[in-house]
Write a protein that holds these residues in place. Structure first.
Motif, mmCIF file in Angstrom:
data_model
loop_
_atom_site.group_PDB
_atom_site.id
_atom_site.type_symbol
_atom_site.label_atom_id
_atom_site.label_comp_id
_atom_site.label_asym_id
_atom_site.label_seq_id
_atom_site.Cartn_x
_atom_site.Cartn_y
_atom_site.Cartn_z
ATOM 1 N N THR A 172 0.801 -1.106 -0.123
ATOM 2 C CA THR A 172 -0.248 0.098 -0.042
ATOM 3 C C THR A 172 0.753 1.270 0.000
ATOM 4 O OG1 THR A 172 -1.576 -1.063 1.230
ATOM 5 C CG2 THR A 172 -1.841 1.256 1.052
ATOM 6 N N VAL A 173 1.932 1.358 1.010
ATOM 7 C CA VAL A 173 3.138 2.323 1.042
ATOM 8 C C VAL A 173 3.444 2.632 -0.505
ATOM 9 C CG1 VAL A 173 4.751 3.390 1.913
ATOM 10 C CG2 VAL A 173 3.012 1.986 3.350
ATOM 11 N N ALA A 174 3.798 1.265 -1.121
ATOM 12 C CA ALA A 174 4.678 1.587 -2.376
ATOM 13 C C ALA A 174 3.642 2.100 -3.407
ATOM 14 C CB ALA A 174 5.315 0.470 -2.775
ATOM 15 N N GLY A 175 2.318 1.768 -3.453
ATOM 16 C CA GLY A 175 1.387 1.957 -4.474
ATOM 17 C C GLY A 175 1.283 0.956 -5.544
ATOM 18 N N VAL A 176 1.511 -0.263 -5.159
ATOM 19 C CA VAL A 176 1.712 -1.387 -6.062
ATOM 20 C C VAL A 176 0.154 -1.713 -6.265
ATOM 21 C CG1 VAL A 176 2.275 -3.860 -6.200
ATOM 22 C CG2 VAL A 176 3.673 -2.412 -4.935
ATOM 23 N N GLU A 177 -0.008 -1.949 -7.548
ATOM 24 C CA GLU A 177 -1.457 -2.520 -7.848
ATOM 25 C C GLU A 177 -1.635 -4.083 -7.942
ATOM 26 O OE1 GLU A 177 -2.974 -0.495 -11.503
ATOM 27 O OE2 GLU A 177 -2.533 1.421 -10.510
ATOM 28 N N HIS A 178 -0.448 -4.752 -8.454
ATOM 29 C CA HIS A 178 -0.503 -6.188 -8.681
ATOM 30 C C HIS A 178 1.001 -6.857 -8.294
ATOM 31 C CE1 HIS A 178 -2.005 -9.880 -10.257
ATOM 32 N NE2 HIS A 178 -0.750 -10.219 -10.856
ATOM 33 N N ILE A 179 0.752 -7.810 -7.587
ATOM 34 C CA ILE A 179 2.129 -8.622 -7.136
ATOM 35 C C ILE A 179 2.482 -9.520 -8.234
ATOM 36 C CG2 ILE A 179 3.347 -9.829 -5.480
ATOM 37 C CD1 ILE A 179 1.393 -8.752 -3.513
ATOM 38 N N ASP A 180 3.676 -9.482 -9.062
ATOM 39 C CA ASP A 180 4.219 -10.264 -9.923
ATOM 40 C C ASP A 180 4.730 -11.504 -9.521
ATOM 41 O OD1 ASP A 180 4.365 -11.071 -12.548
ATOM 42 O OD2 ASP A 180 6.221 -9.934 -12.967
ATOM 43 N N TYR A 181 4.405 -12.797 -9.761
ATOM 44 C CA TYR A 181 5.105 -13.988 -9.635
ATOM 45 C C TYR A 181 6.695 -14.084 -10.103
ATOM 46 C CZ TYR A 181 4.936 -15.898 -14.174
ATOM 47 O OH TYR A 181 4.750 -16.088 -15.515
ATOM 48 N N LYS A 182 7.307 -13.149 -11.014
ATOM 49 C CA LYS A 182 8.454 -13.010 -11.518
ATOM 50 C C LYS A 182 9.406 -12.199 -10.623
ATOM 51 C CE LYS A 182 6.645 -12.292 -15.422
ATOM 52 N NZ LYS A 182 6.358 -11.734 -16.784
ATOM 53 N N ASP A 183 8.874 -11.497 -9.640
ATOM 54 C CA ASP A 183 9.769 -10.620 -8.779
ATOM 55 C C ASP A 183 10.016 -11.432 -7.556
ATOM 56 O OD1 ASP A 183 10.979 -8.498 -7.820
ATOM 57 O OD2 ASP A 183 9.040 -7.198 -7.361
ATOM 58 N N LEU A 184 11.079 -12.156 -7.715
ATOM 59 C CA LEU A 184 11.356 -13.089 -6.529
ATOM 60 C C LEU A 184 12.024 -12.571 -5.145
ATOM 61 C CD1 LEU A 184 13.198 -15.811 -8.783
ATOM 62 C CD2 LEU A 184 10.864 -15.707 -8.023
ATOM 63 N N ASP A 185 12.429 -11.444 -5.475
ATOM 64 C CA ASP A 185 13.185 -10.824 -4.253
ATOM 65 C C ASP A 185 12.109 -10.247 -3.572
ATOM 66 O OD1 ASP A 185 15.504 -10.978 -5.177
ATOM 67 O OD2 ASP A 185 15.734 -9.162 -6.064
ATOM 68 N N VAL A 186 10.982 -9.787 -3.838
ATOM 69 C CA VAL A 186 9.735 -9.389 -2.917
ATOM 70 C C VAL A 186 9.217 -10.445 -2.445
ATOM 71 C CG1 VAL A 186 7.700 -8.443 -3.079
ATOM 72 C CG2 VAL A 186 9.353 -7.111 -4.258
ATOM 73 N N LEU A 187 9.001 -11.683 -3.309
ATOM 74 C CA LEU A 187 8.435 -12.807 -2.712
ATOM 75 C C LEU A 187 9.138 -13.441 -1.655
ATOM 76 C CD1 LEU A 187 6.936 -14.445 -5.786
ATOM 77 C CD2 LEU A 187 5.847 -12.898 -4.269
ATOM 78 N N ARG A 188 10.415 -13.606 -1.758
ATOM 79 C CA ARG A 188 11.280 -14.180 -0.636
ATOM 80 C C ARG A 188 11.484 -13.631 0.698
ATOM 81 N NH1 ARG A 188 15.805 -14.668 -5.012
ATOM 82 N NH2 ARG A 188 15.417 -16.873 -5.749
ATOM 83 N N ASP A 189 10.995 -12.232 0.779
ATOM 84 C CA ASP A 189 10.684 -11.454 2.106
ATOM 85 C C ASP A 189 9.575 -12.176 2.848
ATOM 86 O OD1 ASP A 189 12.868 -10.116 1.155
ATOM 87 O OD2 ASP A 189 11.788 -8.405 0.583
ATOM 88 N N PHE A 190 8.804 -12.798 2.067
ATOM 89 C CA PHE A 190 7.402 -12.970 2.824
ATOM 90 C C PHE A 190 7.472 -14.604 3.010
ATOM 91 C CE2 PHE A 190 6.236 -9.294 1.019
ATOM 92 C CZ PHE A 190 5.660 -8.660 1.901
ATOM 93 N N LEU A 191 8.748 -15.380 2.815
ATOM 94 C CA LEU A 191 8.857 -16.747 3.025
ATOM 95 C C LEU A 191 9.623 -16.778 4.341
ATOM 96 C CD1 LEU A 191 9.423 -18.001 -0.255
ATOM 97 C CD2 LEU A 191 7.588 -18.402 0.816
ATOM 98 N N ALA A 192 9.028 -17.979 5.151
ATOM 99 C CA ALA A 192 10.085 -18.214 6.300
ATOM 100 C C ALA A 192 11.284 -19.012 5.998
ATOM 101 C CB ALA A 192 9.199 -18.823 7.320
ATOM 102 N N GLU A 193 12.135 -19.331 6.845
ATOM 103 C CA GLU A 193 13.242 -20.176 6.365
ATOM 104 C C GLU A 193 12.785 -21.544 5.946
ATOM 105 O OE1 GLU A 193 15.677 -20.493 9.894
ATOM 106 O OE2 GLU A 193 16.187 -18.384 9.996
#
Length: 93
Positions: free
Chosen positions: A31-52
């Motif tokens: 919301t802060v970044a103003g993202v409209e849709h999360i892309d599955y190819k953006d792995l750096d962002v997705l890794r932040d939301f995965l546990a070890e």
């Protein structure tokens, strides 16, 4: 019949007294970044939301809004299906 000893409520220690002092307000980073849709190819962002252990971290811990949490779950599952991300961290080398 069993009788229970009445405890003095004033002497009872309060739970999570220290954590209430250091609570940080969670915010949705999408919301802060103003993202409209999360892309599955953006792995750096997705890794932040995965546990070890490669589990998806719930929204109550990350502060992500519900609409973005659903998009995040879908994006992570698509990336896993296309072998861009691991399903688990249990594999042996």
């Amino acid at each position: 019949m069993a009788y229970f000893k009445k405890t003095d409520r004033k002497n009872k220690p309060k739970r999570n007294q220290q954590s209430s002092l250091f609570k940080r307000k969670r915010f949705c980073r999408f919301t802060v970044a103003g993202v409209e849709h999360i892309d599955y190819k953006d792995l750096d962002v997705l890794r932040d939301f995965l546990a070890e252990n490669a589990k998806i971290i719930p929204a109550r811990l990350t502060g992500t809004r519900a609409i973005f949490q659903r998009q995040l779950n879908t994006a992570i599952k698509r990336a896993r299906f296309l072998a861009l991300m691991p399903f688990s961290d249990q594999h042996k080398s």
